[in-house]
Design a protein around this motif. Sequence first.
Motif, PDB file in Angstrom:
ATOM      1  N   ASP A 240      10.366   1.370  -1.766  1.00  0.00           N
ATOM      2  CA  ASP A 240      11.007   2.197  -0.740  1.00  0.00           C
ATOM      3  C   ASP A 240      10.416   3.610  -0.736  1.00  0.00           C
ATOM      4  OD1 ASP A 240      13.248   2.778   1.194  1.00  0.00           O
ATOM      5  OD2 ASP A 240      13.800   4.150  -0.422  1.00  0.00           O
ATOM      6  N   GLN A 243       6.938   3.575   0.648  1.00  0.00           N
ATOM      7  CA  GLN A 243       6.938   3.428   2.099  1.00  0.00           C
ATOM      8  C   GLN A 243       7.289   4.747   2.779  1.00  0.00           C
ATOM      9  OE1 GLN A 243       9.544   0.354   3.453  1.00  0.00           O
ATOM     10  NE2 GLN A 243       8.985   0.579   5.605  1.00  0.00           N
ATOM     11  N   ARG A 244       8.315   5.432   2.237  1.00  0.00           N
ATOM     12  CA  ARG A 244       8.679   6.730   2.818  1.00  0.00           C
ATOM     13  C   ARG A 244       7.558   7.743   2.650  1.00  0.00           C
ATOM     14  NH1 ARG A 244      13.782   8.772   0.211  1.00  0.00           N
ATOM     15  NH2 ARG A 244      13.335   7.306  -1.483  1.00  0.00           N
ATOM     16  N   ASP A 246       4.349   7.052   2.509  1.00  0.00           N
ATOM     17  CA  ASP A 246       3.317   6.708   3.496  1.00  0.00           C
ATOM     18  C   ASP A 246       3.706   7.210   4.888  1.00  0.00           C
ATOM     19  OD1 ASP A 246       1.839   5.517   1.513  1.00  0.00           O
ATOM     20  OD2 ASP A 246       2.557   3.481   1.940  1.00  0.00           O
ATOM     21  N   ASP A 247       5.003   7.079   5.224  1.00  0.00           N
ATOM     22  CA  ASP A 247       5.459   7.576   6.524  1.00  0.00           C
ATOM     23  C   ASP A 247       5.262   9.091   6.636  1.00  0.00           C
ATOM     24  OD1 ASP A 247       6.166   5.037   7.238  1.00  0.00           O
ATOM     25  OD2 ASP A 247       8.287   5.275   6.689  1.00  0.00           O
ATOM     26  N   VAL A 248       5.598   9.810   5.565  1.00  0.00           N
ATOM     27  CA  VAL A 248       5.440  11.269   5.584  1.00  0.00           C
ATOM     28  C   VAL A 248       3.962  11.641   5.697  1.00  0.00           C
ATOM     29  CG1 VAL A 248       5.711  13.368   4.213  1.00  0.00           C
ATOM     30  CG2 VAL A 248       7.586  11.727   4.365  1.00  0.00           C
ATOM     31  N   LYS A 249       3.119  10.903   4.978  1.00  0.00           N
ATOM     32  CA  LYS A 249       1.678  11.192   5.058  1.00  0.00           C
ATOM     33  C   LYS A 249       1.144  10.943   6.462  1.00  0.00           C
ATOM     34  CE  LYS A 249       0.399  10.514   0.210  1.00  0.00           C
ATOM     35  NZ  LYS A 249      -0.414   9.728  -0.750  1.00  0.00           N
ATOM     36  N   ARG A 250       1.639   9.883   7.100  1.00  0.00           N
ATOM     37  CA  ARG A 250       1.224   9.640   8.483  1.00  0.00           C
ATOM     38  C   ARG A 250       1.700  10.766   9.395  1.00  0.00           C
ATOM     39  NH1 ARG A 250       2.311   4.167   7.174  1.00  0.00           N
ATOM     40  NH2 ARG A 250       4.458   4.381   7.886  1.00  0.00           N
ATOM     41  N   GLN A 251       2.940  11.226   9.167  1.00  0.00           N
ATOM     42  CA  GLN A 251       3.442  12.345   9.976  1.00  0.00           C
ATOM     43  C   GLN A 251       2.605  13.605   9.755  1.00  0.00           C
ATOM     44  OE1 GLN A 251       7.667  12.944   9.423  1.00  0.00           O
ATOM     45  NE2 GLN A 251       8.084  10.729   9.433  1.00  0.00           N
ATOM     46  N   GLU A 438       6.505  15.535   1.070  1.00  0.00           N
ATOM     47  CA  GLU A 438       5.475  14.707   0.437  1.00  0.00           C
ATOM     48  C   GLU A 438       5.428  14.957  -1.070  1.00  0.00           C
ATOM     49  OE1 GLU A 438       0.682  13.826   0.912  1.00  0.00           O
ATOM     50  OE2 GLU A 438       1.512  15.768   1.466  1.00  0.00           O
TER      51      GLU A 438
END
Length: 636
Positions: A240, A243-244, A246-251, A438
């Motif tokens: 989890d 995944q979060r 990775d989401d922050v890095k994409r943002q 991050e």
Amino acid sequence: MKILHISVAAFGKAQGVELDFCAGVNVMQNANSFGKTTIANFIRAMLYGINYTRTKADKADDERVNDVDRFAPWGLTGKFGGSMTVEHNCEKWRIERFFGTTARQESLTVTNETTGREVPLTVSPGEFFLGLTDESYDRSTYYPQEFVQFTSNENIDGKLANLVDSADYDEVQDRLLVYRRQKRAGRGVGGTIAALDNEIFSLQRQLNDALKADEEMQRTAEQRTATEGQIRQLNARKCDVKQRLDDVKRQIVLATPTEEQQAAQKRVADAELNMAKYPSTLADDRKRATELLDKIKVTDRHPNVQKSAFKPKWWLVALAAVLIAGGAALCFAGQIPLLICGGIAVVCGAAILVVGLIAGRGKDVETLQSTEWDELVADYMRIVGRYVDVTGKDLDGAAELFRNYCIARDRDMEILKALKELTHAMPQADITRLTARENALETELESVGREIDQRTRQLGNLDGYAAAQSAKVADKAEIEDKILNARAAKADEEQKYDTAERVSQLLVAAKENLSGSYLPKLRARVTELVDYVTGGSYEVTLDRNFAVRLRENGQTNRMTSYSRGIREITLLCFRIALSELLYDGAVPLLIVDDAFVNFDDDNFARATRLLADLSAKCGTQVIYFTCHSRLGALEG
């Protein structure tokens, strides 16, 4: 008790043997190695079980064996034994007994077939049906080939059997004392019983350790299950968090502007910085300045008087004169078309002339005193001077500078708007906030990873600890068997000790009253039986020390002075007389395993006649095993 039938499933060399017995004399006549002694031992095993304690089979041999080694069938695994049907008190009973490698594996079932009910026994079947312990059975009911041997041995039964022809009373008591001290020391700790106590204590401690190890294994298994559950939860949490993250890095990637976007942002910043030089009051001051300038432009610098002025529009007057003159000329041309055109021109000229004159008509003009006009100009110059340098400038020069200043501001504003319109699609996320998020997620991910590693190491430690405990638990069954064997050995040793002590006490009592009670009866009966077997050649004497002697030709001698055959005859008669005393004349059972091999023909015939008469008169069941052809009185 009478034996009716035996069924040998497997015992020694006997397998699948079924034998029926009658109430009187039963003769089993077979060659050597048939298994006669095995059948006799099977009957004893059904009544008293077998001995699981290992002892030396031979003094010259260090190998230790037990009855399992002697009677377990060769080439077969599993349990061995069978069943025996007996008659007791007019009821039919079935004894079913099977043996294993340890006492724990032994099974015993006693069933009253008359009632069909299984009967639990608190004593051995031999004690229940015959009223004899195994030692008493061996001394009175069972007659093996070697029962008359006089050699000393460690078995209490052998010592008791040798009493009848041994030395005097004091020697027997000394031997019993030595024997008892071998079992249990008189002072301090020693003897086989104490050694067995120590062994049981040590084994019990090992068993307790094994039980604790079993509990530890169960507790370790529970801890392992809990730790595995924690690891699964931590792995789920790790997934989890990852995944979060990775989401922050994409943002962050999406929110980070490109080089072009960064250049555009810089241009916007520069434009905004450029716009910052224009004060926020410019718009209001610009409007006020425009109003003042318009007012100044329409105001003259004359005294405040009223007059009517006439200023015709000379160019209109000139145009009207030309049209009138031209039209008049055309009228005089005499042609109608030209006349019409000339008329139109004259009319138009007249109209233009009227317009020119009306436009030039004067109107009232308001003028101010020169000081008020100067105040308006001063206000204008003061407002404009906030933004441009009006030093040495007149009204027109200041107005020009201010106009250029406003034009420049309008141009910069248009540029800023245009740049903002070009950059409106740029990311608007807060990079700082996302970067902080991050970092927090990466820290959390590292923490979860460390915790997973810690739980994994803990799991490995639990597995190692469980493996160590498993080795202890694996020996639990073996330890329990050893404890049972040791307890059985201790019980056997205590029973032997108690028997020796009882014998010693009985000897003490017998020394005092045997001559006055049982001794005369026993001596009389033994003499009667010896006279019967030997034809009256010998006279038996029993002294206070329980020693048997034979009187021949007027001379009394010890038993050791006579041949083996005479000694065996005398001891046979002594045992029969003792059995009759024990059972008050009604001896229930005698098992004879070729015990008359050393008898001559006459003595053999009389000895077998004695057994036959005993069966006929007393109802004794006689089971006679032999490998010889002579049967004497037992034939037929």
